[in-house]
Design an enzyme around this catalytic site. Structure first.
Site, PDB file in Angstrom:
ATOM      1  CG  ASP A   1      -1.332 -20.296   0.260  1.00 55.91           C
ATOM      2  OD1 ASP A   1      -0.671 -20.167   1.311  1.00 55.91           O
ATOM      3  OD2 ASP A   1      -0.868 -20.823  -0.770  1.00 55.91           O
TER       4      ASP A   1
ATOM      5  CE1 TYR B   1      -3.245  -2.776   0.150  1.00 59.56           C
ATOM      6  CE2 TYR B   1      -3.648  -2.318   2.455  1.00 59.56           C
ATOM      7  CZ  TYR B   1      -3.929  -3.034   1.320  1.00 59.56           C
ATOM      8  OH  TYR B   1      -4.891  -4.018   1.349  1.00 59.56           O
TER       9      TYR B   1
ATOM     10  CG  ASP C   1      -7.358  -4.720   3.584  1.00 59.52           C
ATOM     11  OD1 ASP C   1      -8.475  -4.789   4.134  1.00 59.52           O
ATOM     12  OD2 ASP C   1      -7.112  -3.923   2.672  1.00 59.52           O
TER      13      ASP C   1
ATOM     14  CE  LYS D   1       2.270 -18.070  -1.410  1.00 61.71           C
ATOM     15  NZ  LYS D   1       1.619 -19.392  -1.212  1.00 61.71           N
TER      16      LYS D   1
ATOM     17  CG  ASP E   1     -12.383  -6.966   4.817  1.00 61.73           C
ATOM     18  OD1 ASP E   1     -12.291  -6.407   5.929  1.00 61.73           O
ATOM     19  OD2 ASP E   1     -12.417  -6.347   3.749  1.00 61.73           O
TER      20      ASP E   1
END
Length: 363
Positions: A221, A142, A245, A189, A249
């Site tokens: 994942d 970001y 993020d 990751k 959610d």
């Protein structure tokens, strides 16, 4: 206790829900003899419309001078439908996090038993879930350099982390784990991304300072799958900005709705408290928004920024009582709920205030 609180309603349903977050803070102040002084400022689409800037200098100055911030939401369909716009509401949110040094986002997945049926996940899988997410806020893709080729056919976003950014949030996550079940899962990751290898390497070093905490490392994942398959396996989850993020959610489905999840963005100064839902312009102004996440964000503020744990518990207990008595907003209602108990934003907020009043009058 005297505290200065800045309210930034923002866009869409932000003003509707922060009204009730502020109202419960006022009620708590009266009941417990605190003095909370409130101010208000603009950010996001409304600020762009009035000043051309998603984070006006006046708002930033007020934020710096406040003890805590209660925030609503930013965003507007206008920007979703036109990616070419250079000035966007979300830029204000990213900038205020950076300017205030808000590097740690805490998102508790607080599951009320009364909402087990509101989730799309089986109640037997959900019951007993209690997760605290630590999402890093000021690094990652970001904030990395963004490029677009002259022919507009190629784009890139730099995913970047510095060791100190990982260290400071890791310490906060481990400190929280020490106060909970002493289990921490770090999500990355590292099998593919160099930034994740730095993340894992740094967390492994920090873990040595907290030998009582059981540390697990998990790829993003797999974590996304395990969060739905067996959410009770998680206690404290530590992860980077982008992954956090997405995961938080996803975790909203555990709690039944995004309208139930509060969050705190903290650093070493002013705390920033907000529901995790967006601006939801499709229901703005229709008395349909769920105010409980904003109300629970106010409880987080009392607990984390002001150390008022008893006062925070009064708010949480009032929300629990509302749910126990069968009252719902549309987003958390199911077929078993009597239609007359499905409330709008205003009625739900008023009911929480009523139960806080009843509780504090009997103490």
């Amino acid at each position: 206790m005297n505290k200065n609180i800045l309210v930034i309603p923002g866009d869409g349903i932000g003003p509707e829900v922060t009204t009730w977050g502020k109202a419960v803070l006022e009620k708590i102040a009266t009941a417990f003899g605190h003095q909370f002084t409130f101010d208000e400022a603009e950010m996001g689409h409304v600020a762009i419309e009035s000043t051309g800037n998603p984070l006006p200098d006046e708002t930033l100055e007020k934020a710096r001078n406040s003890d805590a911030i209660l925030f609503g939401a930013v965003g507007h369909a206008k920007y979703d439908n036109d990616p070419s716009l250079k000035v966007r509401p979300e830029q204000g949110l990213l900038k205020i996090r950076k300017e205030l040094g808000l590097y740690a986002n805490l998102r508790p997945i607080l599951l009320f038993d009364e909402l087990l049926n509101a989730s799309s996940i089986k109640p037997a899988i959900l019951k007993g879930t209690d997760i605290l997410f630590f999402r890093e806020l000021t690094g990652d893709v970001y904030f990395g350099e963004k490029t677009r080729s002259e022919d507009r056919n190629t784009a890139s976003d730099l995913m970047i982390y510095h060791r100190y950014e990982v260290e400071r949030i890791a310490h906060k996550a481990y400190q929280a784990a020490m106060q909970r079940d002493k289990r921490l899962c770090s999500v990355d990751k590292a099998n593919v991304l160099e930034s994740s290898r730095l993340w894992r390497e740094t967390v492994q070093e920090i873990a040595k300072q907290y030998p009582e905490v059981e540390t697990e490392h998990m790829f993003i994942d797999n974590a996304a799958m395990q969060l739905i398959k067996d959410p009770k396996r998680f206690d404290v989850v530590l992860t980077a900005n982008l992954f956090g993020d997405i995961l938080t959610d996803e975790a909203s489905q555990i709690a039944g709705s995004m309208g139930m999840l509060a969050s705190a963005s903290i650093g070493d100064g002013t705390g920033f408290f907000e529901p995790i839902h967006g601006s939801a312009h499709d229901i703005a102004g229709r008395d349909l928004a769920n105010p409980l996440a904003s109300i629970l964000s106010a409880a987080l503020m009392l607990d984390i920024s002001f150390g008022l744990k008893a006062e925070a518990k009064v708010i949480i207990d009032a929300v629990d009582q509302v749910l126990k008595e069968g009252f719902r907003t549309n987003d958390i209602a199911d077929e078993s709920i009597n239609p007359y108990k499905v409330l709008g934003t205003k009625e739900m907020g008023q009911l929480v205030i009523k139960f806080i009043t009843q509780s504090t009058n009997t103490q």
